[in-house]
Design a protein around this motif. Structure first.
Motif, PDB file in Angstrom:
ATOM      1  N   VAL A   1       0.784  -1.186   0.041  1.00 48.67           N
ATOM      2  CA  VAL A   1      -0.003   0.179   0.050  1.00 48.67           C
ATOM      3  C   VAL A   1       0.963   1.273  -0.173  1.00 48.67           C
ATOM      4  N   GLU A   2       1.887   1.217   0.796  1.00 48.27           N
ATOM      5  CA  GLU A   2       2.737   2.339   0.834  1.00 48.27           C
ATOM      6  C   GLU A   2       3.507   2.566  -0.388  1.00 48.27           C
ATOM      7  N   ALA A   3       3.889   1.496  -0.959  1.00 45.81           N
ATOM      8  CA  ALA A   3       4.726   1.679  -2.428  1.00 45.81           C
ATOM      9  C   ALA A   3       3.723   2.520  -3.254  1.00 45.81           C
ATOM     10  N   ALA A   4       2.488   2.118  -3.289  1.00 49.42           N
ATOM     11  CA  ALA A   4       1.529   2.865  -4.176  1.00 49.42           C
ATOM     12  C   ALA A   4       1.479   4.172  -3.972  1.00 49.42           C
ATOM     13  N   PHE A   5       1.203   4.343  -2.651  1.00 54.74           N
ATOM     14  CA  PHE A   5       1.038   5.887  -2.405  1.00 54.74           C
ATOM     15  C   PHE A   5       2.119   6.834  -2.609  1.00 54.74           C
ATOM     16  N   THR A   6       3.342   6.371  -2.082  1.00 53.30           N
ATOM     17  CA  THR A   6       4.412   6.963  -2.387  1.00 53.30           C
ATOM     18  C   THR A   6       4.878   7.141  -3.846  1.00 53.30           C
TER      19      THR A   6
ATOM     20  N   GLY B   1     -13.511 -12.962  -1.785  1.00 48.65           N
ATOM     21  CA  GLY B   1     -14.848 -12.967  -1.186  1.00 48.65           C
ATOM     22  C   GLY B   1     -15.234 -13.417   0.060  1.00 48.65           C
ATOM     23  N   GLY B   2     -14.267 -13.940   0.775  1.00 43.03           N
ATOM     24  CA  GLY B   2     -14.440 -14.623   1.919  1.00 43.03           C
ATOM     25  C   GLY B   2     -14.699 -13.790   3.198  1.00 43.03           C
ATOM     26  N   MET B   3     -14.596 -12.489   3.196  1.00 42.35           N
ATOM     27  CA  MET B   3     -14.646 -11.724   4.328  1.00 42.35           C
ATOM     28  C   MET B   3     -16.048 -11.590   5.275  1.00 42.35           C
ATOM     29  N   LEU B   4     -15.958 -11.266   6.309  1.00 44.54           N
ATOM     30  CA  LEU B   4     -17.236 -10.891   7.164  1.00 44.54           C
ATOM     31  C   LEU B   4     -16.990  -9.270   7.499  1.00 44.54           C
ATOM     32  N   PRO B   5     -18.117  -8.662   7.649  1.00 46.70           N
ATOM     33  CA  PRO B   5     -18.023  -7.043   7.862  1.00 46.70           C
ATOM     34  C   PRO B   5     -17.101  -6.572   9.076  1.00 46.70           C
ATOM     35  N   ASP B   6     -17.233  -7.154  10.135  1.00 44.28           N
ATOM     36  CA  ASP B   6     -16.215  -6.944  11.266  1.00 44.28           C
ATOM     37  C   ASP B   6     -14.923  -7.171  11.022  1.00 44.28           C
ATOM     38  N   TRP B   7     -14.600  -8.152  10.300  1.00 45.46           N
ATOM     39  CA  TRP B   7     -12.997  -8.177   9.689  1.00 45.46           C
ATOM     40  C   TRP B   7     -12.638  -7.014   8.816  1.00 45.46           C
ATOM     41  N   VAL B   8     -13.608  -6.750   7.866  1.00 47.68           N
ATOM     42  CA  VAL B   8     -13.089  -5.770   6.987  1.00 47.68           C
ATOM     43  C   VAL B   8     -13.109  -4.510   7.553  1.00 47.68           C
ATOM     44  N   HIS B   9     -14.254  -4.283   8.802  1.00 52.68           N
ATOM     45  CA  HIS B   9     -14.050  -2.828   9.404  1.00 52.68           C
ATOM     46  C   HIS B   9     -12.624  -2.867  10.225  1.00 52.68           C
ATOM     47  N   ALA B  10     -12.284  -3.949  10.708  1.00 55.44           N
ATOM     48  CA  ALA B  10     -10.970  -3.876  11.623  1.00 55.44           C
ATOM     49  C   ALA B  10      -9.814  -3.851  10.926  1.00 55.44           C
ATOM     50  N   VAL B  11      -9.632  -4.382   9.656  1.00 56.13           N
ATOM     51  CA  VAL B  11      -8.606  -4.376   8.761  1.00 56.13           C
ATOM     52  C   VAL B  11      -8.548  -2.891   8.067  1.00 56.13           C
ATOM     53  N   VAL B  12      -9.685  -2.277   7.544  1.00 60.77           N
ATOM     54  CA  VAL B  12      -9.590  -1.008   6.961  1.00 60.77           C
ATOM     55  C   VAL B  12      -9.273   0.089   8.165  1.00 60.77           C
ATOM     56  N   ALA B  13      -9.710  -0.076   9.393  1.00 56.88           N
ATOM     57  CA  ALA B  13      -9.444   0.938  10.434  1.00 56.88           C
ATOM     58  C   ALA B  13      -7.897   0.690  10.711  1.00 56.88           C
ATOM     59  N   GLU B  14      -7.282  -0.417  10.801  1.00 54.45           N
ATOM     60  CA  GLU B  14      -5.945  -0.372  11.131  1.00 54.45           C
ATOM     61  C   GLU B  14      -5.064   0.086  10.068  1.00 54.45           C
ATOM     62  N   VAL B  15      -5.287  -0.206   8.463  1.00 52.93           N
ATOM     63  CA  VAL B  15      -4.665   0.135   7.581  1.00 52.93           C
ATOM     64  C   VAL B  15      -4.731   2.020   7.503  1.00 52.93           C
ATOM     65  N   ARG B  16      -5.807   2.377   7.719  1.00 52.09           N
ATOM     66  CA  ARG B  16      -6.064   3.801   7.994  1.00 52.09           C
ATOM     67  C   ARG B  16      -4.952   4.392   8.859  1.00 52.09           C
ATOM     68  N   THR B  17      -4.708   3.830  10.023  1.00 51.33           N
ATOM     69  CA  THR B  17      -4.116   4.572  11.073  1.00 51.33           C
ATOM     70  C   THR B  17      -2.537   4.236  10.695  1.00 51.33           C
ATOM     71  N   ARG B  18      -2.187   3.498   9.701  1.00 54.77           N
ATOM     72  CA  ARG B  18      -0.773   3.063   9.446  1.00 54.77           C
ATOM     73  C   ARG B  18      -0.344   3.486   8.002  1.00 54.77           C
ATOM     74  N   THR B  19      -1.503   4.255   7.341  1.00 59.22           N
ATOM     75  CA  THR B  19      -0.994   4.746   5.968  1.00 59.22           C
ATOM     76  C   THR B  19      -1.508   5.911   5.557  1.00 59.22           C
ATOM     77  N   SER B  20      -1.287   6.763   4.599  1.00 55.33           N
ATOM     78  CA  SER B  20      -1.764   8.193   4.700  1.00 55.33           C
ATOM     79  C   SER B  20      -2.527   8.606   3.548  1.00 55.33           C
ATOM     80  N   GLY B  21      -2.859   7.828   2.485  1.00 52.61           N
ATOM     81  CA  GLY B  21      -3.854   8.101   1.416  1.00 52.61           C
ATOM     82  C   GLY B  21      -5.136   7.439   1.482  1.00 52.61           C
TER      83      GLY B  21
END
Lengths: 535, 535
Positions: free
Chosen positions: B170-175, B188-208
């Motif tokens: 992700v960072e390589a792309a943004f940079t 397509g194997g995810m459930l909503p709480d998993w998606v929510h948790a991953v997106v929220a984490e990635v958001r805190t750790r990347t900039s774009g």
């Protein structure tokens, strides 16, 4: 990251295909349909099968009466659905409440209002009387030895409008002895985080077991059901194939697959998950609503890969491109069906039918080709073992057993206002059997029935064994309805000789030609099975 | 409780119907099809329309060439989809990367690997080279003036396996200058709480800016897309009608309706939401894939009510029984008539059909009785509005319009080995219309088809209006399969005059008598609707 969070937890699965599912547009289940579907659900080991609303819908009263006599369930219990007593009356005087007892179902599921606006505007009574209606009816039915589940209708809308009243309705049910209170998203407007938050709050403020009943109006019924379980619900209601009013109920088998495979919960009897694809398709055969190819887990396309980009990688490493192994739900990865798996499953199927194909790779190749070609033209062999066995035997022997040769047949219906009543149906068959030419006319209450009679009667002289054959099931499906009456027709029939039942298939431009093919296969297979030689 | 949490926030809507949607089994979009669909998407005001993969799929190269000349988009920009440069090469030497520039699309969407297992096992290169492939290709294309979006393929699986590597991708792309990185649940194997948790984490750790691309394998694609937006994603990819490989992509218009109506976000151009039902059905017309009736928000059944229990309350207070006002998405509330229906739903249905029954309680009572009786005999009216309208009108007027009188009809199929091929189907009708007796024979590829032809041809002289009627759908159902070919048959048909479509039902001891009844209803209703008087 997240791993299974419900490890080993048991979630009660409550099927309402026969009641709420039957609200689906275009679905009209007969008593016979329900008697066919219930054992299929029981095979999966759902805990409860809601059969209908005895006392309100005559067909449902009839179903419970027949079920009490003839339905032998191994895993599931039947539930009768009904409403709480009328306002201002007493539960044991309420005719509809008594009908729930008369149904002999061991479980009664009562629909109850928990949204104060519905109490006042739809029920036209006040909040206190509604709570009394819940308490009285639950107490009366539990006193009569029934397990009582309360479906709290419009719960989420009600809770968001007036949480205190909604909670009082839940408490009234639990205090009176309800085993479960099921929080219903009756209008289907919820999103998963809302459901999660409400269920978690209700759980901290009440004592009994909670359930979830979701509809798919936001496209989130499966996710809402899973979210409720994650928040502490341990009872899930839904329908096979997501049937139901408007956008349908939660697709119960997708919810179960998610709970078992993704979160580690226990829902069905062990091993039953691998049957869900077959059962869901069998239910479609009864409801006659064409299966939706993209349906999660069980759809024909659910594990079908088209992307050229991935094809070679999938072959090497299928796990990289599938969220689960499709065999876990009894489905198949379609890309491989055409070669490796196709040959293997046909070899297996042959063995199952007593036809050994090991060491006959050239026959296997020809059968795979014929099956693929036939299926592309509308045939299906899943439900037509006897036709498949004849095809296999034909490829092995190089020909079909020559019991008879049909020179021609004709079938007709005549309706005339002078005769009145139903039309006159007859069929005439000209065929050669036992060294003679036979011309035989049969009558029936439809042209297929008449053709069936003509064929049997024409052959009885040469093959008296046919006398014991009886046509026991007959199904028609139009395969491509986009061309009006030009659609291709598929007929599946089941024939019995009293000892065994066999299934055959025919496809044609119309019902008669399709039925003719299936009828001939049925007679030929019956004679082969009886060890009769061509005469 | 929870209220809109995205008030006024803008979410970019990215449609991939023409690229990822086209992976759907049975879909084969031509360049002309894409030229028809793109303006429909533009009408809604989606921000981006992904047109295909120029350079890899010749048809897609052709589409971009034609679009550059002839497509006049008001709201949307076109995106060309492609992959990062090959391992060990340079971006500006890569033929496929150059084809993306040649497409003249202002946006390029690059699919990139972010799951280390896919890098090693499918791409067969190492982690560092994959990151260089992302950075080089993004930098080259942004240097050429393109907006570049990166689709991080298999992101959620990759993140759950090795979060650090996934984040580095992700960072390589943004940079390198990517405007958005889209986290893809490719399998397509995810459930909503998993998606929510991953997106929220990635958001805190990347900039774009982050996006979401979901598939429906767990039945949660819509919920997963909404969860990602709630966790901070502001770009959503999906397809109209949820088309796509396997179980399909996220149903984009259901996601949009949830985001706008439930959470207060801004997605489409103002006012466009009321067009989504029409646009989704228009897209179905182009793809030629029949619309799914239960589809959330836009399906024909999405706001159709059947339960008698609710009908009287719906009349008083529709908001109590609908999660939204259907006109917000350009859909309609419909009442379905069934044996569960009471007087209220029949009165409402009458109103919908333009027949006023207020102040006619005696007619209402008779109609309710006839409907219940007819449904007990196998009829169904919830899918046969026209037959129901004729029944209602008959009870009001005391008789049916006397356009014609059928004296007799006969239909037959002849199969003979001497003729070969399919059987010969013909039907002869004897009827009275316009003061004359007409005898007419019709042919067809089935006896129903032949009967349809004979009836129309017999009536055309008197009622030339019939020339525009066309049978567009035909369904058969056997209602009680326990008696073999003695089962009762129900036929539902749809007829069109080019402007409107109407549905009729017939029931009989066999397919021909049932079809005859439905065909006659279809002709009579069509004539009534056209304002034709009996001649």
């Amino acid at each position: 990251m997240t791993t299974p969070t419900l490890d080993g937890e048991t979630v009660e699965i409550y099927d309402t295909t026969l009641r709420d599912g039957a609200q689906q547009e275009g679905m009209n289940l007969t008593v016979a349909d329900k008697m066919l579907i219930a054992p299929l659900l029981d095979e999966l080991g759902v805990a409860v099968i809601e059969g209908g609303w005895p006392g309100a819908i005559p067909k449902d009263t009839e179903f419970f009466a027949l079920a009490a006599k003839e339905l032998d369930l191994r895993h599931a219990e039947l539930a009768a659905f009904g409403s709480t007593r009328k306002a201002g009356a007493r539960a044991h005087d309420d005719v509809q409440v008594r009908a729930l007892l008369d149904s002999e179902a061991s479980i009664v599921t009562l629909v109850a209002k928990s949204d104060i606006r519905h109490v006042e505007r739809a029920l036209r009574t006040d909040g206190e009387e509604n709570l009394a209606m819940i308490a009285d009816t639950v107490r009366y039915l539990t006193g009569e030895g029934r397990r009582v589940i309360v479906d709290a209708e419009h719960f989420f809308d009600g809770y968001r409008f007036d949480p205190d009243y909604a909670l009082r309705a839940v408490e009234a049910a639990f205090t009176a002895g309800a085993s479960d209170v099921v929080l219903c998203d009756t209008n289907g407007g919820m999103l998963p985080d809302w459901v999660h938050a409400v269920v978690a709050e209700v759980r901290t403020r009440t004592s009994g077991r909670l359930g979830i009943h979701a509809h798919n109006d936001t496209g989130c019924a499966v996710a809402n059901s899973v979210a409720a379980v994650q928040a502490g619900a341990r009872h899930v209601q839904g329908t096979v194939n997501g049937y139901g009013e408007r956008t349908g109920n939660a697709d119960l088998l997708a919810v179960v697959a998610n709970l078992e495979l993704k979160l580690g919960a226990r829902c069905l009897v062990p091993g039953a998950l691998t049957e869900v694809t077959r059962i869901a398709h069998s239910v479609s055969e009864v409801t006659n609503i064409p299966p939706f190819g993209r349906q999660p887990y069980i759809g024909a396309s659910a594990f079908a890969h088209k992307a050229g980009l991935h094809a070679s990688a999938i072959r090497v490493d299928p796990d990289l491109y599938q969220h689960i192994d499709p065999t876990l739900v009894g489905n198949d990865m379609r890309m491989l069906v055409s070669d490796m798996a196709g040959r293997a499953s046909i070899e297996l199927k042959g063995r199952e039918l007593g036809i050994d194909l090991t060491g006959r790779p050239e026959v296997l190749t020809k059968v795979v080709d014929r099956v693929k070609n036939a299926e592309a033209n509308g045939y299906t062999f899943d439900a037509a073992d006897a036709s498949f066995a004849l095809l296999l035997q034909e490829e092995l022997d190089g020909h079909r057993p020559a019991y008879f040769r049909v020179e021609s047949w004709r079938a007709s219906v005549l309706y005339s206002e002078r005769i009145g009543g139903d039309g006159e149906c007859e069929a005439t068959v000209k065929l050669h059997a036992g060294g003679a030419r036979v011309v035989q006319t049969g009558e029936g209450n439809g042209p297929v029935n008449a053709l069936d009679h003509a064929l049997r009667e024409a052959l009885l002289g040469t093959y008296p064994e046919i006398a014991s054959f009886e046509l026991v099931d007959f199904r028609v499906r139009l395969l491509d309805t986009s061309h009006g009456t030009d659609a291709v027709t598929r007929v599946l029939i089941q024939t019995s000789d009293g000892a065994s039942v066999w299934s055959t298939v025919g496809v044609g431009p119309n019902i008669l030609e399709a039925a003719y093919e299936a009828l001939v296969d049925a007679l030929v297979f019956g004679l082969v099975q009886a060890g009769v030689e061509p005469r």
